[in-house]
Structure formats: C-alpha cells, structure tokens
Design a protein around this motif. Structure first.
Motif, PDB file in Angstrom:
ATOM      1  N   MET A 350      36.986  45.732  21.954  1.00 48.03           N
ATOM      2  CA  MET A 350      35.951  46.452  21.219  1.00 48.03           C
ATOM      3  C   MET A 350      35.384  47.618  22.032  1.00 48.03           C
ATOM      4  O   MET A 350      34.267  48.073  21.771  1.00 48.03           O
ATOM      5  CB  MET A 350      34.829  45.504  20.774  1.00 48.03           C
ATOM      6  N   LEU A 351      36.125  48.113  22.992  1.00 49.15           N
ATOM      7  CA  LEU A 351      35.672  49.245  23.790  1.00 49.15           C
ATOM      8  C   LEU A 351      35.932  50.554  23.040  1.00 49.15           C
ATOM      9  O   LEU A 351      37.002  50.732  22.441  1.00 49.15           O
ATOM     10  CB  LEU A 351      36.402  49.280  25.134  1.00 49.15           C
ATOM     11  N   LYS A 352      34.960  51.451  23.104  1.00 47.70           N
ATOM     12  CA  LYS A 352      35.131  52.756  22.478  1.00 47.70           C
ATOM     13  C   LYS A 352      36.060  53.612  23.341  1.00 47.70           C
ATOM     14  O   LYS A 352      35.829  53.797  24.536  1.00 47.70           O
ATOM     15  CB  LYS A 352      33.789  53.457  22.306  1.00 47.70           C
ATOM     16  N   LEU A 353      37.092  54.149  22.717  1.00 49.05           N
ATOM     17  CA  LEU A 353      38.086  54.942  23.437  1.00 49.05           C
ATOM     18  C   LEU A 353      37.881  56.437  23.254  1.00 49.05           C
ATOM     19  O   LEU A 353      38.245  57.221  24.127  1.00 49.05           O
ATOM     20  CB  LEU A 353      39.493  54.562  22.972  1.00 49.05           C
ATOM     21  N   GLY A 354      37.342  56.837  22.124  1.00 49.29           N
ATOM     22  CA  GLY A 354      37.183  58.267  21.891  1.00 49.29           C
ATOM     23  C   GLY A 354      36.507  58.545  20.564  1.00 49.29           C
ATOM     24  O   GLY A 354      36.131  57.638  19.815  1.00 49.29           O
ATOM     25  N   LYS A 355      36.343  59.833  20.271  1.00 51.98           N
ATOM     26  CA  LYS A 355      35.725  60.287  19.032  1.00 51.98           C
ATOM     27  C   LYS A 355      36.648  61.268  18.332  1.00 51.98           C
ATOM     28  O   LYS A 355      37.522  61.878  18.947  1.00 51.98           O
ATOM     29  CB  LYS A 355      34.373  60.956  19.322  1.00 51.98           C
ATOM     30  N   ALA A 356      36.419  61.424  17.043  1.00 49.01           N
ATOM     31  CA  ALA A 356      37.223  62.367  16.263  1.00 49.01           C
ATOM     32  C   ALA A 356      36.438  62.772  15.025  1.00 49.01           C
ATOM     33  O   ALA A 356      35.387  62.204  14.714  1.00 49.01           O
ATOM     34  CB  ALA A 356      38.563  61.736  15.876  1.00 49.01           C
ATOM     35  N   VAL A 357      36.965  63.778  14.313  1.00 49.92           N
ATOM     36  CA  VAL A 357      36.369  64.245  13.060  1.00 49.92           C
ATOM     37  C   VAL A 357      37.421  64.135  11.963  1.00 49.92           C
ATOM     38  O   VAL A 357      38.599  64.452  12.169  1.00 49.92           O
ATOM     39  CB  VAL A 357      35.876  65.702  13.190  1.00 49.92           C
ATOM     40  N   VAL A 358      36.998  63.672  10.795  1.00 50.66           N
ATOM     41  CA  VAL A 358      37.912  63.484   9.676  1.00 50.66           C
ATOM     42  C   VAL A 358      38.172  64.834   8.995  1.00 50.66           C
ATOM     43  O   VAL A 358      37.245  65.474   8.502  1.00 50.66           O
ATOM     44  CB  VAL A 358      37.329  62.485   8.656  1.00 50.66           C
ATOM     45  N   LYS A 359      39.419  65.237   8.954  1.00 53.26           N
ATOM     46  CA  LYS A 359      39.790  66.453   8.244  1.00 53.26           C
ATOM     47  C   LYS A 359      39.990  66.168   6.757  1.00 53.26           C
ATOM     48  O   LYS A 359      39.523  66.911   5.886  1.00 53.26           O
ATOM     49  CB  LYS A 359      41.061  67.051   8.846  1.00 53.26           C
ATOM     50  N   GLU A 360      40.695  65.077   6.460  1.00 51.01           N
ATOM     51  CA  GLU A 360      40.913  64.672   5.071  1.00 51.01           C
ATOM     52  C   GLU A 360      41.008  63.147   5.020  1.00 51.01           C
ATOM     53  O   GLU A 360      41.431  62.498   5.982  1.00 51.01           O
ATOM     54  CB  GLU A 360      42.210  65.271   4.502  1.00 51.01           C
ATOM     55  N   PHE A 361      40.606  62.586   3.891  1.00 46.93           N
ATOM     56  CA  PHE A 361      40.807  61.150   3.664  1.00 46.93           C
ATOM     57  C   PHE A 361      41.230  60.945   2.214  1.00 46.93           C
ATOM     58  O   PHE A 361      40.642  61.510   1.293  1.00 46.93           O
ATOM     59  CB  PHE A 361      39.549  60.336   3.948  1.00 46.93           C
ATOM     60  N   ARG A 362      42.261  60.134   2.031  1.00 49.24           N
ATOM     61  CA  ARG A 362      42.783  59.858   0.692  1.00 49.24           C
ATOM     62  C   ARG A 362      42.954  58.355   0.513  1.00 49.24           C
ATOM     63  O   ARG A 362      43.597  57.687   1.326  1.00 49.24           O
ATOM     64  CB  ARG A 362      44.139  60.562   0.502  1.00 49.24           C
ATOM     65  N   GLU A 363      42.355  57.820  -0.538  1.00 50.11           N
ATOM     66  CA  GLU A 363      42.537  56.404  -0.840  1.00 50.11           C
ATOM     67  C   GLU A 363      43.931  56.183  -1.430  1.00 50.11           C
ATOM     68  O   GLU A 363      44.337  56.863  -2.365  1.00 50.11           O
ATOM     69  CB  GLU A 363      41.477  55.924  -1.837  1.00 50.11           C
ATOM     70  N   ILE A 364      44.642  55.227  -0.859  1.00 52.83           N
ATOM     71  CA  ILE A 364      45.945  54.841  -1.400  1.00 52.83           C
ATOM     72  C   ILE A 364      45.751  53.819  -2.522  1.00 52.83           C
ATOM     73  O   ILE A 364      46.321  53.929  -3.601  1.00 52.83           O
ATOM     74  CB  ILE A 364      46.859  54.284  -0.294  1.00 52.83           C
ATOM     75  N   ASN A 365      44.955  52.828  -2.249  1.00 50.06           N
ATOM     76  CA  ASN A 365      44.546  51.831  -3.234  1.00 50.06           C
ATOM     77  C   ASN A 365      43.236  51.223  -2.740  1.00 50.06           C
ATOM     78  O   ASN A 365      42.586  51.785  -1.843  1.00 50.06           O
ATOM     79  CB  ASN A 365      45.639  50.775  -3.469  1.00 50.06           C
ATOM     80  N   ARG A 366      42.826  50.099  -3.279  1.00 48.89           N
ATOM     81  CA  ARG A 366      41.523  49.528  -2.916  1.00 48.89           C
ATOM     82  C   ARG A 366      41.499  48.939  -1.509  1.00 48.89           C
ATOM     83  O   ARG A 366      40.433  48.590  -1.007  1.00 48.89           O
ATOM     84  CB  ARG A 366      41.127  48.456  -3.932  1.00 48.89           C
ATOM     85  N   LYS A 367      42.650  48.822  -0.862  1.00 48.19           N
ATOM     86  CA  LYS A 367      42.723  48.224   0.479  1.00 48.19           C
ATOM     87  C   LYS A 367      43.143  49.204   1.569  1.00 48.19           C
ATOM     88  O   LYS A 367      42.736  49.060   2.721  1.00 48.19           O
ATOM     89  CB  LYS A 367      43.690  47.028   0.459  1.00 48.19           C
ATOM     90  N   TYR A 368      43.929  50.236   1.211  1.00 47.88           N
ATOM     91  CA  TYR A 368      44.473  51.150   2.222  1.00 47.88           C
ATOM     92  C   TYR A 368      44.119  52.596   1.896  1.00 47.88           C
ATOM     93  O   TYR A 368      43.986  52.981   0.727  1.00 47.88           O
ATOM     94  CB  TYR A 368      46.002  51.010   2.301  1.00 47.88           C
ATOM     95  N   GLY A 369      43.987  53.397   2.963  1.00 48.25           N
ATOM     96  CA  GLY A 369      43.746  54.815   2.815  1.00 48.25           C
ATOM     97  C   GLY A 369      44.402  55.582   3.944  1.00 48.25           C
ATOM     98  O   GLY A 369      44.673  55.036   5.019  1.00 48.25           O
ATOM     99  N   GLU A 370      44.672  56.875   3.698  1.00 50.11           N
ATOM    100  CA  GLU A 370      45.288  57.720   4.717  1.00 50.11           C
ATOM    101  C   GLU A 370      44.257  58.702   5.243  1.00 50.11           C
ATOM    102  O   GLU A 370      43.584  59.391   4.475  1.00 50.11           O
ATOM    103  CB  GLU A 370      46.489  58.478   4.160  1.00 50.11           C
ATOM    104  N   LEU A 371      44.143  58.757   6.562  1.00 48.26           N
ATOM    105  CA  LEU A 371      43.162  59.618   7.222  1.00 48.26           C
ATOM    106  C   LEU A 371      43.873  60.651   8.079  1.00 48.26           C
ATOM    107  O   LEU A 371      44.828  60.325   8.801  1.00 48.26           O
ATOM    108  CB  LEU A 371      42.220  58.766   8.075  1.00 48.26           C
ATOM    109  N   GLU A 372      43.401  61.899   7.992  1.00 53.17           N
ATOM    110  CA  GLU A 372      43.905  62.983   8.842  1.00 53.17           C
ATOM    111  C   GLU A 372      42.782  63.439   9.759  1.00 53.17           C
ATOM    112  O   GLU A 372      41.665  63.693   9.314  1.00 53.17           O
ATOM    113  CB  GLU A 372      44.397  64.157   8.002  1.00 53.17           C
ATOM    114  N   LEU A 373      43.083  63.546  11.062  1.00 52.93           N
ATOM    115  CA  LEU A 373      42.113  63.981  12.058  1.00 52.93           C
ATOM    116  C   LEU A 373      42.135  65.497  12.207  1.00 52.93           C
ATOM    117  O   LEU A 373      43.165  66.142  12.008  1.00 52.93           O
ATOM    118  CB  LEU A 373      42.422  63.328  13.407  1.00 52.93           C
ATOM    119  N   GLU A 374      40.985  66.061  12.578  1.00 55.92           N
ATOM    120  CA  GLU A 374      40.908  67.494  12.857  1.00 55.92           C
ATOM    121  C   GLU A 374      41.762  67.862  14.060  1.00 55.92           C
ATOM    122  O   GLU A 374      42.464  68.870  14.054  1.00 55.92           O
ATOM    123  CB  GLU A 374      39.448  67.898  13.111  1.00 55.92           C
ATOM    124  N   GLN A 375      41.686  67.042  15.111  1.00 54.63           N
ATOM    125  CA  GLN A 375      42.423  67.289  16.343  1.00 54.63           C
ATOM    126  C   GLN A 375      43.316  66.094  16.655  1.00 54.63           C
ATOM    127  O   GLN A 375      42.989  64.956  16.305  1.00 54.63           O
ATOM    128  CB  GLN A 375      41.447  67.522  17.513  1.00 54.63           C
TER     129      GLN A 375
END
Length: 562
Positions: A350-375
């Motif tokens: 449960m250690l924090k490794l880093g930070k990021a910003v969400v460029k895009e997020f798309r729900e695939i269905n009610r359980k899964y989604g696809e996330l794109e990072l800015e960097q």
C-alpha cells in the motif's frame, strides 16, 4: 423563491391518486429556486407508479430502483416536510438527489410499514435451534416446506442475510456476541401461531428473553441518496428504518447534516433502526459536516468516510491502463474522470509510488474501464497496483452527536483532508473510531493526513468483536513497510475514555500519534502500570503521551467535568 404546496387533497385529486406519482409530477415540473412544502400528514410511498432508474450506489447493491422523490439537475430547491411521516411500502427508495446544487431536505420522518428485518423474543434454545415468539402483525411470515418466507404488502423475501441477538430493554446488541451469518434461505418449523423454531447451528447459544433479529434483505433500499451534487443540507430528518443505509452520498461536494436522527422509535418494541450504516460518504469533497444528531440501533457503523481504490487489471503500455472495480457492491461507480489527479500504489505494501493526471477515461462496462495518463509512467510488471483519485476527499466535522447501541463500530474515517471529531458521545459495540483503508477486500481508500479526536466520551461494550481497541488504526496492508508510514497524524486529547478488556489504542503504519490530557476510567480494578498495557502501537514514527490520568469509574451519562 417560487412556492409549491403538496397536500393530501392535491394527492386525492391527482390523476392516479398515488403519493409517489404525485410527487414525481411536482418535482419534474419544479423550476430552479423553488420551495416545496408538505401539509403535515402521513404519506404512503409505493413503488407501483414511482419513478424507476438503474442506480449504481457505492457500497450497495446496484440495479433498478423505485424512487419516490427523484430530483435531478436542479438548483436552489427546498423540500420541507413540515413534520410529515413518510411510510415506505415495499422496496421504495424515498429520496434520490442527483446532479443538483443547493438542495435542502428538512422536517420528515421516514419509516417502512413492513421492515426489511424481523425480530422475535427468544423463548427456548437448543444446540441447533431457537424458538421465537414473533408478532405476526408487525413481521408477517409464512413457513412452508421447512423454510421461512417473510411477507408484507408489496414485499416478499425467502433470503436471509444473517441474524443478530439484541437486549430487549437496552435495544442494543447483546454483550460479546458475534454475527450469525446465513446468506441463504432459513430453515424453520412453526410450532403454533406466532411461535417459530429457527433451525441453525448457533456457535454461541442465545439467551432466553433476548431478541433475535433476522435480516432478510440485501443492500437494496437506502433512505436518502445524494449523487454528484453540491451544497446539500439535510436537517431535522428522523430515519427510523431503511433496507440498507440511512444516508449515502457519493461524489458530492459540501454536505451538511444537522439534527438528523437514525434510531429506533422509543415508543416501539422494535430494537433496530437501519439495516446498514447510519451515514456513508464515498469520494466526497469540500466539507462533510454532521452536527447535533443521534445515530443508534443500526446493523452497521455510525459513519463511514472513504474513497474507492481501483485495481490495475492490465498495463497496456506506459500511458494506458485497464482498471477494475474489485468489489461487487461498488460496480458501476467509477470515481475517476478526465483531468483528475490520481495516486499510484503498490498493492501488497500500500505504498504510494507516484502521481499522475488522467487524460481520458472510458468505461468498458460496469466493472472495467480504460484510463489514459497525461504522461508516461513505468510499471513493474512483477507487481500489482491500485490507483486512487485524490481530488475528491472531504474535510470532516463530526460534532455534538450521540451515537452507539449499534452492531459493529462507531466512526470509520479515511480521508486525506483534516477530520475533526469533537464533543460527541460514542457508545458503540466495537471500536468507537476505526481508521482503516485496504486493498484486499472492500478497497476503501484514504490515507489519513490529520485526525483530531477531542472532548468526546468513548466507550465500547463488545470486548471480543468488531475492532482491536477503542481507537483502532488498521490499514491492512499485506506487506508492512519498515521505512514509510501509510497514515499521517492522529491527535487524541481531552477525552473521557472508558477502558474495558480491550486497549485504548491499537495501530501501526502511522507517522505521528499524540495522546494527551485524556481521563481514563477503568471498568476493571487493575490500573495499568505501563502505557504499553493500554496503547498497542508499532511502526509509529513518533509517539507522544502526556497528562493522561486514570480516574474513578462513573456513569457515562453524567455531565463531563472540567
């Protein structure tokens, strides 16, 4: 503001003469800046003509909900019940507020004609059964083919989640008891009218004269849901019963509860209030404020404040991830959106490794989604990860409240913003305050930054279940780091704490712990000689203790002395 008045005459003269449908028509036509008042009366809320929608409510079971007060995308609305009683019949959800700003709900009582839990007085016990006296008019049932089925107007359930033993006079769980889980139908035999033998292998034999409650409903029907709103006030509302939580809010900024009650009617023989938490706040922001309220007799906690972790199911490349909602009662509730800031955690430690910003997020269905990072971010393919969006955590003020007599814990608190818990009476069965967060079961997120617990009265009754101590900090990582703490600062000061057989404090993976000027009242005879007798802490970077005193035992209801 414009004014609309709902009266019994208006409902009688409406097209369908149905309360839920009449309310639906009024709310759909209501413009912004409207004050809606009710003639003080009893109103039956039925699902037959109610608004219906598929709802994804975190920590509840998703699906189609029948809703009496459905308010969506409105501003500056007040709904004033004038002291009216809302009587739910069947699986009707009283209030669902969605996408609104500046909404007030005030002056209502909420109950259900046929509760989603039944109860009976224990007349006889055996190794694998108990015999109950059940008031069939209050808790109707049918026993057929060796199974009990619970019935009522527009209600039927053969499913039983579990059972719990209560003290009849105190209306609280019996001492040092455990849950009796069922999660299936329940075997029974009707001895005579109103006398039923429940066949079940009780691990501890219940006590004759106590009340056995039978919860026969999943998490389907909360009383009030607030979803993606801003500036919400709930005041002078008494929730006597609901099928799951009393009030649940998600992705909402600035919500205040003042003079809210979630407790059993003292004039009733019913020993329970709501079937789950009194209040629950998921991925909220701004300030969650709870003042001058009373929460008792629930089947779960007083308040739970947290975010939701999403588990990384697959790393497609350094910028694209497939995220999974791990717990089935959070499915459909994705707390991440374009532009959100997120933190990335290694799941085992449960250690924090880093930070990021969400460029895009798309729900695939009610359980899964696809996330794109800015960097781009480099993931170790040999490890597992979770992400947590960090923009939506609230400051918490919990002040002047009376709570307890409920199953499980008192306050569950995990927020990255400051939390102030002061001037409360917390008289719970398990831990009065629990600071959790985990990446293995519920996936409830939130590393505490600063939690202040002061000027409270803290006492727990169950010494064997529902928490390791009166104040319990248990983040639950599978690998404990020797180098970094998960939680931040906790200050426990100027409280009256009633100490039984469990410690005052248990915790680990904490940056700073301060205990000062607390008065500790011993329920046993022996005074601890070392702080380690009542403070069980390890992997705490800084521990400060000063001015704590042991005092003579006194009644919890006396006024606090200074």
């Amino acid at each position: 503001m414009k004014e609309i008045s709902i009266t019994t005459e208006l409902i009688r003269n409406s097209r369908l003469q149905d309360v839920s449908y009449c309310i639906r028509e009024v709310l759909e036509r209501a413009e912004d800046d409207t004050y809606i008042t009710f003639e003080k009366a009893d109103y039956d809320l039925r699902s037959r003509y109610a608004y219906q929608d598929i709802s994804f409510i975190s920590n509840n079971d998703s699906g189609v909900k029948s809703i009496a007060f459905f308010l969506k995308n409105k501003k500056n609305i007040v709904i004033d019940g004038g002291g009216s009683h809302l009587n739910g019949i069947g699986r009707i959800l009283p209030f669902y507020i969605s996408g609104c700003e500046s909404v007030t709900i005030r002056n209502f009582e909420i109950d259900y004609q046929r509760p989603f839990t039944s109860q009976g007085k224990i007349l006889k016990t055996g190794p694998d059964s108990v015999t109950l006296e059940i008031d069939r008019s209050e808790y109707p049932y049918v026993v057929q083919n060796g199974k009990i089925r619970f019935t009522g107007d527009d209600y039927e359930s053969s499913y039983v989640l579990g059972m719990l033993e209560f003290e009849e006079r105190e209306k609280r769980p019996a001492g040092d008891i455990y849950d009796y889980g069922v999660d299936a139908s329940l075997c029974a035999r009707e001895v005579e009218e109103g006398i039923v033998e429940i066949i079940y292998p009780f691990c501890n034999q219940p006590t004759i004269g106590n009340i056995l409650t039978i919860k026969h409903e999943k998490r389907l029907v909360p009383a009030i849901v607030v979803d993606r709103c801003e500036k919400v006030l709930i005041e002078n509302v008494w929730i006597k019963h609901a099928g799951t939580m009393g009030i649940v809010a998600q992705l909402t900024r600035d919500i205040t509860m003042d003079r809210v009650g979630v407790y059993a009617d003292p004039c009733s023989l019913r020993v329970f209030s709501v079937n789950a938490d009194a209040t629950h706040f998921v991925n909220c922001a701004g300030t969650v404020t709870v003042l001058n309220s009373r929460f008792e007799n629930m089947f779960d906690d007083v308040i739970n404040v947290h975010g939701n972790y999403l588990r990384v199911d697959k790393v497609l490349d350094e910028k694209h991830l497939i995220l999974e909602i791990p717990h089935f009662q959070q499915e459909g509730f994705f707390p991440v959106r374009k532009g959100n800031r997120i933190s990335i955690y290694e799941q085992m430690s449960m250690l924090k490794l880093g930070k990021a910003v969400v460029k895009e997020f798309r729900e695939i269905n009610r359980k899964y989604g696809e996330l794109e990072l800015e960097q781009p971010y480099t993931f170790d393919r040999e490890k597992t990860f979770c992400v947590d969006q960090t923009d939506w955590y609230p400051r918490v003020i919990f002040r002047g409240n009376r709570c307890g007599r409920n199953r499980a814990r008192g306050l569950l608190l995990t927020s990255a913003k400051e939390m102030m818990i002061e001037d409360n009476l917390i008289d719970s069965e398990g831990s009065c305050i629990k600071v959790n967060s985990d990446m293995k079961k519920w996936y409830e997120s939130g590393a505490v930054s600063r939690l202040v617990i002061r000027h409270n009265r803290l006492r727990r009754h169950n010494q064997v279940n529902w928490g390791n101590a009166i104040i319990d900090v248990d983040p639950g990582m599978l690998q404990l780091s020797e180098e970094a703490a998960f939680h931040g600062q906790i200050i426990i000061e100027d409280n009256d704490i009633f100490l039984g057989r469990t410690p005052l404090f248990y915790g680990y993976s904490l940056r700073e712990l301060t205990l000062r000027n607390n008065r500790i009242f011993l329920e046993g005879e022996e005074v601890p000689s070392e702080y380690s007798d009542y403070v069980k802490a390890h992997h705490v970077c800084m521990l400060q203790m000063e001015g704590n005193t042991f005092c003579e035992m006194k009644d919890l209801t006396e006024d606090r002395g200074e």
